[in-house]
Design a protein around this motif. Structure first.
Motif: not given
Length: 374
Positions: A284-296, A343-346, A352-360, A365-367
């Motif tokens: 809740d305190g993250l003020r920048g870009w954020r994403l939470n993913v759960t690996l089922k 996911y970590p490379p994306a 870090l490289r400023g290249r938006p990633q569809a995966l994020l 469908a791939a995951f």
């Protein structure tokens, strides 16, 4: 099950039966376009005594640099774990040297760096407690093959074993104060950040060219390494983006959050965001870009090379389905590894490289085993 016990189980499982020949532990080859070079470096922080051993000796670290290489011919592959450290593993379990082969990665020792790529984003890796910098080899090699400079850090005395120059090996202590361990790791990481200019000089074939982009530094870690990542980001603005693989959160960052990109990877088995109030407060305190993913289907040790190694040990050790499920979940090893290679490379490509990633952006469908929260 603690990671130290998992390591013991793995070694016993692979070497405890005389009818089973020695097995070589490997991780899948990286998929990026660049071959990978690696060198190990001994660092000494003259500004502080080691907080664990009580000897007054200055804090020492072992780190490995992984990077895109120009030419790997005539450069041998690095071991997954250094020889003396590997032998200590076996000795601790009353096993003969050579019972298990920990002698191969896809990183080539001393290979010249590819200077044609210009300045490289830098990523730091911190492993889990009672583990080793070796346990992130798969994802680290993947990042290096995609054009990153990666620094993997062993944190002596909360690591299982660390080998120093000359074959000296220091084993881990019984770790009970995890808040202290995070503070020590943050100090380790900040020292490594200070040391990046001198580490850059260790890259073979650099020919004086600057290769580390110190304006693009990221960090990730598993478990305690994830906790160290968020706390190090809070303490040091040089880290521009962070990712925690099923990691807890300790200290001031839990209440204060962060203003830079952060990705939380959690599991249903460990509780994750739904049942971990400290992690939820941090989120809740993250003020920048954020994403939470759960690996089922994943469990706490579905990350790092454990995802491959522990299932290998299940049959000879006699682990039942429920025991294996507790350790690595029900997700197949190849899917856990595929997640780590994607996911970590994306995340670092985007942040870090400023290249938006569809995966994020959302479900892929791939995951199908990945769920998303913004």
């Amino acid at each position: 099950m603690k990671r130290a016990l998992i390591i013991t189980a793995l070694v016993l499982a692979l070497a405890g039966c005389g009818s089973i020949p020695p097995q070589r532990l490997t991780v899948p080859k990286p998929t990026g376009p660049h071959p990978v070079g690696t060198v190990s470096v001994h660092l000494v922080d003259q500004s502080r005594p080691d907080p664990w051993n009580g000897s007054g000796r200055k804090r020492e670290l072992m780190v490995s640099l992984w990077y895109p290489a120009r030419d790997v011919q005539a450069h041998p592959v690095a071991p997954w774990m250094p020889k003396a450290a590997a032998e200590r593993y076996l000795e601790m379990n009353d096993l003969e040297p050579g019972s298990v082969l920990l002698d191969r990665t896809d990183g080539h020792e001393g290979a010249p760096a590819d200077t044609s790529l210009g300045r490289l984003p830098v990523v730091l890796y911190s492993p889990g407690a009672n583990a080793s910098r070796a346990y992130g080899t798969g994802v680290v090699e993947e990042l290096a093959s995609r054009g990153y400079a990666v620094v993997t850090v062993d944190h002596p005395y909360d690591a299982a074993v660390v080998e120093f120059p000359g074959g000296r090996v220091e084993a881990g202590v019984e770790l009970t104060d995890f808040a202290k361990a995070v503070d020590v790791r943050v100090a380790d990481v900040r020292f490594v950040l200070d040391s990046l200019p001198s580490l850059e000089e260790k890259l073979p074939g650099r020919d004086g060219k600057p290769l580390f982009d110190l304006a693009r530094i990221g960090m990730f870690g598993h478990s305690l390494g994830g906790a160290a990542t968020s706390s190090a980001m809070y303490a040091d603005p040089r880290i521009k983006a962070g990712l925690g693989l099923d990691g807890a959160v300790f200290g001031k960052v839990a209440q204060s959050g962060l203003d830079r990109p952060y990705m939380v990877v959690d599991t249903d088995g460990k509780g994750g965001m739904a049942t971990n109030p400290t992690l939820r407060t941090f989120w809740d305190g993250l003020r920048g870009w954020r994403l939470n993913v759960t690996l089922k289907g994943a469990a706490h040790n579905s990350f790092g090379d454990d995802a491959l190694l522990i299932p290998m040990a299940a049959e000879p050790l006699g682990l039942g389905k429920e025991q294996l499920k507790e350790v690595v979940g029900t997700i197949p090893a190849e899917r856990a590894l595929a997640f780590q290679r994607a996911y970590p490379p994306a995340f670092f490509e985007q942040n870090l490289r400023g290249r938006p990633q569809a995966l994020l952006r959302g479900p892929s469908a791939a995951f199908p085993e990945v769920s998303y929260r913004r």
